[in-house]
Design an enzyme around this catalytic site. Sequence first.
Site, PDB file in Angstrom:
ATOM      1  N   ASP A 162      -0.055   5.160   1.321  1.00 27.87           N
ATOM      2  CA  ASP A 162      -0.247   5.993   2.516  1.00 27.87           C
ATOM      3  C   ASP A 162      -0.208   5.147   3.787  1.00 27.87           C
ATOM      4  O   ASP A 162      -0.948   4.165   3.912  1.00 27.87           O
ATOM      5  CB  ASP A 162      -1.606   6.711   2.450  1.00 27.87           C
ATOM      6  CG  ASP A 162      -1.577   7.912   1.525  1.00 27.87           C
ATOM      7  OD1 ASP A 162      -0.776   8.822   1.781  1.00 27.87           O
ATOM      8  OD2 ASP A 162      -2.347   7.934   0.548  1.00 27.87           O
ATOM      9  N   ASP A 208       0.878  -1.163   0.000  1.00 24.94           N
ATOM     10  CA  ASP A 208       0.000   0.000   0.000  1.00 24.94           C
ATOM     11  C   ASP A 208       0.924   1.225   0.000  1.00 24.94           C
ATOM     12  O   ASP A 208       2.152   1.085   0.108  1.00 24.94           O
ATOM     13  CB  ASP A 208      -0.891  -0.045   1.246  1.00 24.94           C
ATOM     14  CG  ASP A 208      -1.748   1.193   1.399  1.00 24.94           C
ATOM     15  OD1 ASP A 208      -2.358   1.610   0.397  1.00 24.94           O
ATOM     16  OD2 ASP A 208      -1.800   1.752   2.515  1.00 24.94           O
TER      17      ASP A 208
END
Length: 250
Positions: free
Chosen positions: A29, A27
């Site tokens: 953020d 991922d």
Amino acid sequence: MTAANGENPTESASLATLAPLQAVLFDVDGTLCDSDPLHYYAFREMLLEIGYNHGVPVDEEWFIKTIAGKHNDDIASALFPDDQERGLKFCDEKEAMFRRLVKEQLKPIDGLYKVKKWIEDRGLKRAAVTNAPRLNAELIIEILGLKDFFDVVIIGSECERAKPSPDPYLKALELLKVSKEHTFIFEDSASGIRAGVAAGMPVVGLATRNPPHILMEAKPAFLIKDYEDSKLWAALEEIDKKSGATTTTV
């Protein structure tokens, strides 16, 4: 049952079954960098400006419950249930504010470049898979010096469904031409962990900002504090042992 070194043996074993490892998916953020405080600041200030919540600033608990890890379409609906168009416009303006903040304040998660080297040394494929807008994701990746590290960048809004649907992670597998039986994921949100689990891969959860008990409800393989965590390196060492690869000193 805990081993003599204090590690839970099932944690490293949960990744060892992936050997020989083909790919690692990240991922963006909260997983590559601790960007949630910047998102929170941008939402809080902009919502305050329009008098949201009767002019009372939103708190971090609200942010985690309503915003963290979610796609902007869902955030827009949550903020302005009767006016999706207004919600989406607000989210676009907030993302522009976030990008201004990110250029000045972005920091990588501790140990990120150490795990990056581990992956590169083994010639593994890698993808960034995110619900963030492409402009945000590419800016973060560039600032962190990871532009040449990722083979592909998958954006939730460019898939049929964003996370927590498994679609973005399944698309990453397809584009990298790797098997879910030989791939694992790093994620920091419950939504992202659910997406990875639904795609059939083990997920290592990062307890960067989200409460560990909420992350555990999404069923990660295990949680780590950051990429320096001894739990992670014990798991990677087990993969190396099972693969017959040379282990690095950590």
